[in-house]
Design a protein around this motif. Sequence first.
Motif, PDB file in Angstrom:
ATOM      1  N   THR A   1       0.856  -1.186   0.000  1.00 14.72           N
ATOM      2  CA  THR A   1       0.000   0.000   0.000  1.00 14.72           C
ATOM      3  C   THR A   1       0.892   1.236   0.000  1.00 14.72           C
ATOM      4  O   THR A   1       2.116   1.146   0.141  1.00 14.72           O
ATOM      5  CB  THR A   1      -0.950   0.017   1.216  1.00 14.72           C
ATOM      6  OG1 THR A   1      -0.192   0.242   2.424  1.00 14.72           O
ATOM      7  CG2 THR A   1      -1.714  -1.287   1.328  1.00 14.72           C
TER       8      THR A   1
ATOM      9  N   THR B   1      -1.100  -5.048   2.573  1.00 15.82           N
ATOM     10  CA  THR B   1      -2.425  -5.535   2.890  1.00 15.82           C
ATOM     11  C   THR B   1      -2.647  -6.829   2.132  1.00 15.82           C
ATOM     12  O   THR B   1      -1.755  -7.310   1.435  1.00 15.82           O
ATOM     13  CB  THR B   1      -3.518  -4.504   2.571  1.00 15.82           C
ATOM     14  OG1 THR B   1      -4.770  -4.961   3.133  1.00 15.82           O
ATOM     15  CG2 THR B   1      -3.694  -4.298   1.068  1.00 15.82           C
TER      16      THR B   1
ATOM     17  N   SER C   1      -5.150  -8.934  -0.530  1.00 21.25           N
ATOM     18  CA  SER C   1      -6.156  -8.836  -1.586  1.00 21.25           C
ATOM     19  C   SER C   1      -6.751 -10.222  -1.836  1.00 21.25           C
ATOM     20  O   SER C   1      -6.051 -11.231  -1.766  1.00 21.25           O
ATOM     21  CB  SER C   1      -5.507  -8.311  -2.869  1.00 21.25           C
ATOM     22  OG  SER C   1      -6.380  -8.437  -3.977  1.00 21.25           O
TER      23      SER C   1
ATOM     24  N   THR D   1      -9.902  -5.857  -0.655  1.00 24.79           N
ATOM     25  CA  THR D   1      -8.651  -5.747   0.092  1.00 24.79           C
ATOM     26  C   THR D   1      -8.980  -5.561   1.564  1.00 24.79           C
ATOM     27  O   THR D   1     -10.014  -5.001   1.918  1.00 24.79           O
ATOM     28  CB  THR D   1      -7.781  -4.573  -0.390  1.00 24.79           C
ATOM     29  OG1 THR D   1      -8.511  -3.349  -0.262  1.00 24.79           O
ATOM     30  CG2 THR D   1      -7.360  -4.777  -1.844  1.00 24.79           C
TER      31      THR D   1
ATOM     32  N   SER E   1      -7.005  -0.160   3.198  1.00 28.97           N
ATOM     33  CA  SER E   1      -6.956   0.817   2.118  1.00 28.97           C
ATOM     34  C   SER E   1      -5.637   0.713   1.361  1.00 28.97           C
ATOM     35  O   SER E   1      -4.562   0.595   1.956  1.00 28.97           O
ATOM     36  CB  SER E   1      -7.093   2.226   2.700  1.00 28.97           C
ATOM     37  OG  SER E   1      -6.811   3.197   1.716  1.00 28.97           O
ATOM     38  N   LYS E   2      -5.721   0.809   0.056  1.00 25.48           N
ATOM     39  CA  LYS E   2      -4.515   0.830  -0.767  1.00 25.48           C
ATOM     40  C   LYS E   2      -3.736   2.133  -0.576  1.00 25.48           C
ATOM     41  O   LYS E   2      -2.583   2.236  -0.969  1.00 25.48           O
ATOM     42  CB  LYS E   2      -4.869   0.631  -2.235  1.00 25.48           C
ATOM     43  CG  LYS E   2      -5.440  -0.756  -2.534  1.00 25.48           C
ATOM     44  CD  LYS E   2      -5.788  -0.917  -4.007  1.00 25.48           C
ATOM     45  CE  LYS E   2      -6.363  -2.304  -4.286  1.00 25.48           C
ATOM     46  NZ  LYS E   2      -6.744  -2.481  -5.706  1.00 25.48           N
ATOM     47  N   HIS E   3      -4.363   3.122   0.048  1.00 24.67           N
ATOM     48  CA  HIS E   3      -3.678   4.389   0.339  1.00 24.67           C
ATOM     49  C   HIS E   3      -2.753   4.256   1.550  1.00 24.67           C
ATOM     50  O   HIS E   3      -1.998   5.190   1.841  1.00 24.67           O
ATOM     51  CB  HIS E   3      -4.705   5.495   0.590  1.00 24.67           C
ATOM     52  CG  HIS E   3      -5.518   5.848  -0.607  1.00 24.67           C
ATOM     53  ND1 HIS E   3      -5.093   6.748  -1.568  1.00 24.67           N
ATOM     54  CD2 HIS E   3      -6.733   5.399  -1.026  1.00 24.67           C
ATOM     55  CE1 HIS E   3      -6.010   6.845  -2.516  1.00 24.67           C
ATOM     56  NE2 HIS E   3      -7.011   6.042  -2.211  1.00 24.67           N
TER      57      HIS E   3
END
Length: 225
Positions: free
Chosen positions: A8, A14, A16, A23, A26-28
């Motif tokens: 991320t 994380t 998936s 996921t 958050s990918k952020h």
Amino acid sequence: MERQIIPTADGSVTISIPASGITYHSKHGAIQESMHVFIGAGLHYILAKGITHNPLRILEMGFGTGLNALLVLQESIRTGSSVHYETIEAFPLENVVYTRLNYCDQLQAPELQPQFLRLHESAWDITHTVTDRFSFLKRNTTLEKFNSPGLFDLIFYDAFAPSAQPELWTEDVFRKLFDLLNPGGILTTYCSKGDVRRAMLAAGFTVEKIPGPPGKREMVRAGKA
């Protein structure tokens, strides 16, 4: 179920699930999100309110990667707060997955790695003393079947999104969670959808929209008077 570890934006990883596009974080930024939603808006907030139960009782819906529990453990060590942490997980991660999660390194706390692994590897339905101020109990069950003899001061609601698990975001679910809270307790979640807020209100919560983590404009903190 195939699970893949992916990076991320803040350097933490994380998980998936390619088949569903889900996921776990958050990918952020996995750590960034958990720190904002559950530690800042949850743990720090309720400690600032002066909740004096000893220990502070936390319930987490969705143990998942164990990141939220790790962050609370770290905060307990840092602040000296006594915490009983209880968590529900119906589909635990395999050893080959959780041993590759990089959270302790990203937190610059490699000394917590043995305890992080212990959270994953400890036996179900038994209270474990992780430190003299942090006890831990995980239950391999669903929220529907979960029962507790005690109430909680803080609930981390970290279920998959309503689009993936709509049955976990209903009025009946939030009524059960409301009944599991001590008066003055709160629930925090990343989700701020209108129908979710309405379900919380119908269950008896007061509902507050507050700024969300990076990549998400708003989140919800709900309280029990």
